[in-house]
Motif scaffolding. Structure first.
Motif, mmCIF file in Angstrom:
data_model
loop_
_atom_site.group_PDB
_atom_site.id
_atom_site.type_symbol
_atom_site.label_atom_id
_atom_site.label_comp_id
_atom_site.label_asym_id
_atom_site.label_seq_id
_atom_site.Cartn_x
_atom_site.Cartn_y
_atom_site.Cartn_z
ATOM 1 N N SER A 75 -9.449 4.690 -2.155
ATOM 2 C CA SER A 75 -8.208 4.250 -1.419
ATOM 3 C C SER A 75 -9.216 3.640 -0.597
ATOM 4 O O SER A 75 -10.742 3.676 0.303
ATOM 5 N N GLN A 180 -4.553 0.217 4.574
ATOM 6 C CA GLN A 180 -4.827 0.670 3.537
ATOM 7 C C GLN A 180 -4.288 0.626 2.187
ATOM 8 O O GLN A 180 -3.016 0.453 1.869
ATOM 9 N N MET A 182 -4.023 0.985 -1.725
ATOM 10 C CA MET A 182 -4.734 1.889 -3.216
ATOM 11 C C MET A 182 -3.965 1.614 -4.235
ATOM 12 O O MET A 182 -2.536 0.543 -4.074
ATOM 13 N N SER A 187 -1.070 5.909 -5.499
ATOM 14 C CA SER A 187 0.144 6.120 -5.052
ATOM 15 C C SER A 187 1.196 7.263 -4.785
ATOM 16 O O SER A 187 1.983 7.818 -4.511
#
Length: 375
Positions: A75, A180, A182, A187
């Motif tokens: 991430s 953020q 990812m 996820s």
């Protein structure tokens, strides 16, 4: 829907998971900065690599955070460079108003540690909430001077990505956003983590057990129990219960109370106080023959005093420390911290010694040895 998308429900679940994590992370960052920090209102969306560059819009600092949620993933967090300068200035003892916003290696190391502390607490919150271990590894920070020339770490993959944006505030200093990013598989792991928790928290109701004739009994109207007759029935006639309908159970009569037992009180008899005197302790000392070769720490104590920390810190060469004994008083001879004798200081061949002038009683000595675990 394909594997390259997230529907509305999945995005909502992802936002809830991220909110749980970042609440814990904000608490840790507040302690680290000694300022009230809030990270709230997460908003999730799916973007490809090109859209991520357009989404950032300003120079930033990227913190790459390896993590494990079922399987390894990565991430990335994006902080504005001005926000990064304020955060790191607070971490280094400043007031959060740095003279410049240049991000050097020292500031990159500081922001990496801040994210490491945040995500360490966030992973603990996720583990506690969802019952599955979430682990994070030490992060690595880098400067993104131009979002158009953004190069994402190879561990993030080629996209598309789930991007979660948070409102980020430091009381009285910063009101901004952090993002953020990812990969979609990571996820989805977080989404499945939340779904599995919901499945455990809300099990499907078991079907009601049925028996032959249950439908027939259910169709028969309920009748009031014997103690509550219908209003239209004369009270002296009692209830009229149709044949075949089970009546309310009747409570059994109460049991008689247990017989009372007579209690007789007597005065307790205590033995005489005080340690025995005479040869008894010396007789017990014969067991010491087994441990005569055990070494003991012998200490001669000249005196003691109490000092405050400020006085200790002011000590230097030539300082005089006054003890609690007068000049000429005998010094104490201690064995493993237990007093066994007293004496006066002498000099023997340029070495200090002690001439014993008083010895505590043998009974007290044996008791002292037992107190230090030699019995």
């Amino acid at each position: 829907m394909t594997d390259l998308e997230l529907n509305g429900d999945e995005l909502a679940i992802l936002e809830d998971v991220c909110a749980t994590a970042m609440r814990a992370g904000a608490t840790t960052l507040s302690i680290l900065l000694n300022q009230q920090v809030t990270v709230s209102s997460p908003t999730a969306q799916v973007l490809d690599a090109d859209a991520v560059s357009r989404f950032l819009q300003e120079p930033s600092v990227m913190v790459e955070m390896p993590m494990t949620v079922g399987q390894p993933a990565t991430s990335a967090f994006f902080f504005g460079q001005a926000d990064t300068a304020r955060i790191t200035d607070l971490m280094m003892g400043g007031e959060g108003s740095p003279p410049d916003t240049e991000i050097d290696d020292l500031r990159l190391s500081a922001i990496s540690e801040a994210v490491n502390q945040m995500m360490g607490m966030a992973s603990n919150a996720l583990t506690t909430t969802y019952g599955t271990k979430v682990e994070v590894s030490p992060p690595q920070a880098s400067v993104v001077d131009s979002p158009d020339a953004l190069t994402l770490p190879a561990d993030l993959g080629d996209g598309p990505f789930a991007v979660v944006t948070y409102l980020f505030a430091i009381e009285g200093l910063v009101e901004s956003q952090i993002s953020q990013l990812m990969p979609l598989p990571a996820s989805r792991n977080l989404i499945e983590l939340a779904r599995s928790k919901q499945g455990r928290a809300q099990p499907a109701p078991a079907p009601a057990a049925t028996s032959p004739g249950a439908d027939l009994l259910a169709s028969i109207p309920q009748v009031a129990p014997p103690h509550a007759p219908p209003p239209s029935m004369p009270p002296d006639l009692g209830p009229s219960v149709p044949y075949g309908i089970p009546q309310a159970p009747v409570a059994p009569p109460p049991l008689p109370p247990p017989p009372q037992r007579e209690i007789v009180a007597q005065s307790v008899q205590f033995g005489p106080l005080g340690a025995p005197v005479g040869p008894a302790p010396l007789a017990a000392a014969s067991g010491l023959d087994l441990i005569m070769d055990v070494p003991l720490r012998v200490t001669v104590e000249l005196g003691r005093t109490r000092m405050q920390i400020r006085d200790v810190l002011e000590l230097g060469k030539g300082s005089v420390v006054e003890l609690d004994k007068l000049a000429g008083e005998p010094v104490d001879l201690l064995v493993n911290g237990k007093l066994i004798a007293r004496g006066e200081v002498v000099v023997i061949d340029e070495n200090f010694g002690i001439r014993v002038t008083d010895i505590v009683s043998p009974a007290e000595r044996v008791t002292g040895f037992r107190g230090i675990g030699l019995s």
